[in-house]
Write an enzyme that holds these catalytic residues in place. Sequence first.
Site, PDB file in Angstrom:
ATOM      1  N   LYS A 190       0.879  -1.168   0.000  1.00 34.22           N
ATOM      2  CA  LYS A 190       0.000   0.000   0.000  1.00 34.22           C
ATOM      3  C   LYS A 190       0.916   1.217   0.000  1.00 34.22           C
ATOM      4  O   LYS A 190       0.886   2.058   0.904  1.00 34.22           O
ATOM      5  CB  LYS A 190      -0.919  -0.059   1.243  1.00 34.22           C
ATOM      6  CG  LYS A 190      -2.004   0.977   1.282  1.00 34.22           C
ATOM      7  CD  LYS A 190      -3.165   0.717   0.350  1.00 34.22           C
ATOM      8  CE  LYS A 190      -4.131   1.881   0.398  1.00 34.22           C
ATOM      9  NZ  LYS A 190      -5.197   1.804  -0.626  1.00 34.22           N
ATOM     10  N   ASP A 222      -5.494  -3.171  -2.134  1.00 31.44           N
ATOM     11  CA  ASP A 222      -6.935  -3.120  -2.426  1.00 31.44           C
ATOM     12  C   ASP A 222      -7.206  -3.623  -3.841  1.00 31.44           C
ATOM     13  O   ASP A 222      -8.138  -4.396  -4.098  1.00 31.44           O
ATOM     14  CB  ASP A 222      -7.498  -1.705  -2.195  1.00 31.44           C
ATOM     15  CG  ASP A 222      -6.619  -0.590  -2.736  1.00 31.44           C
ATOM     16  OD1 ASP A 222      -5.511  -0.880  -3.255  1.00 31.44           O
ATOM     17  OD2 ASP A 222      -7.032   0.583  -2.662  1.00 31.44           O
ATOM     18  N   ASP A 246      -2.343 -12.258   5.509  1.00 35.04           N
ATOM     19  CA  ASP A 246      -3.364 -12.950   6.295  1.00 35.04           C
ATOM     20  C   ASP A 246      -4.722 -12.809   5.600  1.00 35.04           C
ATOM     21  O   ASP A 246      -5.438 -13.793   5.376  1.00 35.04           O
ATOM     22  CB  ASP A 246      -3.419 -12.318   7.699  1.00 35.04           C
ATOM     23  CG  ASP A 246      -4.482 -12.951   8.569  1.00 35.04           C
ATOM     24  OD1 ASP A 246      -4.571 -14.189   8.571  1.00 35.04           O
ATOM     25  OD2 ASP A 246      -5.226 -12.210   9.237  1.00 35.04           O
ATOM     26  N   ASP A 250      -7.000 -15.809   3.122  1.00 37.57           N
ATOM     27  CA  ASP A 250      -8.370 -16.269   3.406  1.00 37.57           C
ATOM     28  C   ASP A 250      -9.263 -16.008   2.188  1.00 37.57           C
ATOM     29  O   ASP A 250     -10.085 -16.843   1.815  1.00 37.57           O
ATOM     30  CB  ASP A 250      -8.964 -15.524   4.610  1.00 37.57           C
ATOM     31  CG  ASP A 250      -8.815 -16.295   5.914  1.00 37.57           C
ATOM     32  OD1 ASP A 250      -7.767 -16.948   6.078  1.00 37.57           O
ATOM     33  OD2 ASP A 250      -9.728 -16.233   6.756  1.00 37.57           O
TER      34      ASP A 250
HETATM   35  C1  IPM Z   1      -3.491 -17.306  10.482  1.00 31.43           C
HETATM   36  C2  IPM Z   1      -4.364 -16.899  11.640  1.00 31.43           C
HETATM   37  C3  IPM Z   1      -3.514 -16.191  12.674  1.00 31.43           C
HETATM   38  C4  IPM Z   1      -2.915 -14.946  12.039  1.00 31.43           C
HETATM   39  C5  IPM Z   1      -4.227 -15.818  14.005  1.00 31.43           C
HETATM   40  C6  IPM Z   1      -4.925 -17.009  14.604  1.00 31.43           C
HETATM   41  C7  IPM Z   1      -3.302 -15.167  14.983  1.00 31.43           C
HETATM   42  O1  IPM Z   1      -5.420 -16.096  11.212  1.00 31.43           O
HETATM   43  O2  IPM Z   1      -2.565 -18.100  10.706  1.00 31.43           O
HETATM   44  O3  IPM Z   1      -3.722 -16.855   9.369  1.00 31.43           O
HETATM   45  O4  IPM Z   1      -3.569 -13.894  11.980  1.00 31.43           O
HETATM   46  O5  IPM Z   1      -1.777 -15.033  11.566  1.00 31.43           O
HETATM   47 MN    MN Z   2      -5.563 -15.886   9.063  1.00 29.74          MN
END
Ligand code: IPM
Ligand code: MN
Length: 359
Positions: A190, A222, A246, A250
Site C-alpha cells: 500500500k 486493495d 493474512d 483467506d
Molecule cells: C493465520 C491466523 C492467525 C494470524 C491468528 C490465529 C493469529 O489467522 O494463521 O492466518 O492472523 O496469523
Molecule cells: Mn488468518
Amino acid sequence: MNFKIAKLPGDGIGPEIVEEAIKVLNAIGTKFGHQFDFEFGYVGAAAIDATGDPFPDETLQICMESDAVLFGSIGDPKYDNDPKAKIRPEQGLLAMRKALGLYANIRPVTAFESLIDQSPLKPDLISGVDFVVVRELTGGIYFGEPRGRSEQGDKAFDTCVYTKVEIERILELAFDYAAKRSKRLTVVDKANVLATSRLWRETAQEMEPNHPDIEVDYMFVDNAAMQLIQWPKKFDVMVTENMFGDILSDEASVISGSLGLLPSASVGIHTSVYEPVHGSYPQAAGKNIANPMATILSAAMMLEISLNLTEEAQAIRVAINECLSQNVVTEDLNKDQASSTSEVGDFIAQWIGATTVAI
Ligand code: IPM
Ligand code: MN
C-alpha cells in the site's frame, strides 16, 4: 528413515484434524519405510488451561528438537468474546512464530478440478489456478511497538514496523520461489499510503536487477484483493507483508472451494511449522465433521520441504485428489452426503496403503 515431529494440535478442531494427518503420515511411513515419532506439545487456549502460558517453554523446547512441527489451530470463543483478556491463545501462535524465527509463510492456492463447481466463482475463471502467497510472518503490525492503550483507555494503537533486512530476506525467498515456478512475482503493498510499504517497494526495486529472469509487478493491496477474485490465473507468486497476507490468503481460499483445503508452511530460522490456513472452528470441535484436508496437505508440505520426501508428499496429494473425485468429503464440500473427519482420513490413509509405488 526416522523423523521426530512435534505435534501441536491446539484448540477447537485442532486435535481431530491433526490426528487425521498423523494417520496419513503413518500410512506413508509404512508404505515407504519411514518412522515418524510424534511428541505432543501444548499451545493456545489448551496451553493456557494446562500451564497458564499459551506457548510454554517446554513446547518451544520440543519444537527446537524436532525435524518439523505439525500444528492444528488455536482460538477459543471465551477469549474472542472477552476483549479484556490479557492472556490470549493467539499469543501462543505469534510467540511460536517469533521464537522459531518463522519469517515466511508459504500458502499455495490451487483449484481442484473435481471441486470447480463448489466455488462461487465461474468455472472458467478458476480452472487451472495455481499460485502461492508468500506472507511475511514475524514483522509488521502484528509485532510492531509501541502497541496498546493510552492511560485513560480511550485510545488504542498498533504500530507497523519493517526493517530493510526483514524485507530483503522475505523478498529473496519469494524471488527464489518465482525462479522455481513461472518466473513472475507480484509485490503487494500500500505504497500510496504507508511508509513501510514504500520501503518494501523501494527494496524490491533495488533487488530486481539481481534477478533479471524474474518479471516483477507491483500492486496495491486493495487492487490485489479485487484482481485475486476477478483474474486469479494471472498470479504466480505473490509476496506481501504480514497482515495483507493474512487477509488475502483467506480470500484466496474461495478459489479452491473451501478454507478447509488450504495448507501452509511457515519457514525461517529454526524448525519449520506446518499448519492449515483456517482457524479453530470451535462450533465443530469434537463433532468429527471438520475437513482434515488442509492439515493433511500441510503434512505433505512438511514431507517435501523439511524432510525432503518429494515422492511421499506426492503420494498424499494423489490420495487427496482421489478422495475429492470420489466425493469422500466433509460437510463443507458436500452438505447432503458428508463423510466424517475420520472417514476422510481413513480413506486417504487406505488409498496410500493400497496403491503401489515404485521405490
Ligand atoms: C493465520 C491466523 C492467525 C494470524 C491468528 C490465529 C493469529 O489467522 O494463521 O492466518 O492472523 O496469523
Ligand atoms: Mn488468518
